[in-house]
Design a protein around this motif. Sequence first.
Motif, short mmCIF file in Angstrom:
data_model
loop_
_atom_site.label_atom_id
_atom_site.label_comp_id
_atom_site.label_asym_id
_atom_site.label_seq_id
_atom_site.Cartn_x
_atom_site.Cartn_y
_atom_site.Cartn_z
N UNK A 133 0.86 -1.17 0.00
CA UNK A 133 0.00 0.00 0.00
C UNK A 133 0.90 1.23 0.00
N UNK A 134 0.85 1.98 -1.09
CA UNK A 134 1.64 3.21 -1.28
C UNK A 134 3.14 2.96 -1.41
N UNK A 135 3.55 1.72 -1.60
CA UNK A 135 4.98 1.44 -1.72
C UNK A 135 5.24 0.13 -2.45
N UNK A 136 6.47 -0.35 -2.34
CA UNK A 136 6.82 -1.66 -2.91
C UNK A 136 7.96 -2.25 -2.11
N UNK A 137 8.18 -3.56 -2.30
CA UNK A 137 9.22 -4.26 -1.55
C UNK A 137 10.62 -3.81 -1.94
N UNK A 138 11.55 -4.06 -1.03
CA UNK A 138 12.96 -3.78 -1.34
C UNK A 138 13.47 -4.77 -2.37
N UNK A 139 14.51 -4.37 -3.07
CA UNK A 139 15.11 -5.23 -4.08
C UNK A 139 16.21 -6.07 -3.44
N UNK A 140 15.84 -7.21 -2.86
CA UNK A 140 16.85 -8.07 -2.25
C UNK A 140 17.56 -8.92 -3.30
N UNK A 166 1.52 -8.08 2.47
CA UNK A 166 1.83 -8.79 3.72
C UNK A 166 2.19 -7.88 4.89
N UNK A 167 2.54 -6.61 4.62
CA UNK A 167 3.04 -5.79 5.73
C UNK A 167 2.23 -4.52 5.94
N UNK A 168 2.18 -4.07 7.20
CA UNK A 168 1.56 -2.79 7.56
C UNK A 168 2.64 -1.71 7.48
N UNK A 169 2.96 -1.33 6.25
CA UNK A 169 3.97 -0.30 6.02
C UNK A 169 3.34 0.98 5.47
N UNK A 170 2.01 1.05 5.45
CA UNK A 170 1.34 2.09 4.66
C UNK A 170 1.70 3.50 5.09
N UNK A 171 1.78 3.74 6.41
CA UNK A 171 2.03 5.10 6.90
C UNK A 171 3.42 5.58 6.48
N UNK A 172 4.44 4.75 6.72
CA UNK A 172 5.79 5.20 6.34
C UNK A 172 5.90 5.31 4.82
N UNK A 193 -5.80 10.12 6.20
CA UNK A 193 -6.67 8.99 6.57
C UNK A 193 -5.88 7.90 7.29
N UNK A 194 -4.73 7.54 6.70
CA UNK A 194 -3.93 6.44 7.25
C UNK A 194 -3.32 6.84 8.60
N UNK A 195 -2.96 8.12 8.75
CA UNK A 195 -2.44 8.59 10.04
C UNK A 195 -3.50 8.37 11.13
N UNK A 196 -4.73 8.75 10.83
CA UNK A 196 -5.83 8.54 11.80
C UNK A 196 -6.03 7.05 12.08
N UNK A 197 -6.02 6.24 11.02
CA UNK A 197 -6.22 4.79 11.19
C UNK A 197 -5.15 4.19 12.09
N UNK A 198 -3.91 4.56 11.86
CA UNK A 198 -2.83 3.97 12.65
C UNK A 198 -2.85 4.46 14.09
N UNK A 199 -3.23 5.73 14.29
CA UNK A 199 -3.36 6.23 15.67
C UNK A 199 -4.41 5.42 16.43
N UNK A 200 -5.43 4.95 15.69
CA UNK A 200 -6.50 4.15 16.31
C UNK A 200 -6.19 2.65 16.26
#
Length: 255
Positions: A133-140, A166-172, A193-200
Amino acid sequence: MIQITALPAFTDNYIWLLQDPSTRRCAVVDPGDAAPVQAWLAEHPEWVLSDILITHHHHDHVGGVERLKKATDATVYGPASENIPECNVALKDNDRINVLGHDFDVIAVPGHTLGHIAYYHRGLLFCGDTLFAAGCGRLFEGTPLQMYTSLSRLAALPEDTHVYCTHEYTLSNLRFAAAVEPGNPDTQERLATVTRQREAGIITLPSTVALEKRTNPFLRTAETSVKEKADERTGTHNSAPDMVFAVLRAWKDTF
Ligand code: ZN
Ligand code: FE
């Protein structure tokens, strides 16, 4: 109709639980830890774990497979070109499997790892550590061009496809997205939106392909403003979208 629930694992992993209420069979995707799955099965003794879907070989995705395999008769599906514990069905690009009475297409998405696969059924995408969500995996293991090509295939799926990574990385990821595209109102809105969601303490998944195309900078490397941001970083002219992708991925690694 399949019901989908997230079973949290480790600090930021989700093990996706798929349930078919008509047969009381269920499946899990990327059980990095057996404990959350076994706890759920113990609380729901009428349900049978019939399938385990694996996207790639990293421990936080396969660490629970052996214990689940010992405790159940589940069939394990995984990428043919990676070493997956207890794998029963080795999959390659364009294979099709039937899970809980539904067909899933296998899409090879090299980049994060070389054998990484995603599972797609109309409306549903399980993509492991490839598209976040809003990103992609690292290139290992793969190259920027491989990952760019993999993400392009996923971005070409129908817009209403729900994206289960698989990961909750959306905010960063969104903080980075906002640095790449400070003028993108969809990114700013999603960040709020995501900032509020993660605070909750609320999960930010699944996403959709449509939302990713509007806010995920790694899917927006053909946008002029994103290209110009990449050029600013490198002081060169990044003439192709995969070059822009490579600059963004390297920038994110140290962001
Ligand atoms: Zn991984
Ligand atoms: Fe992972």
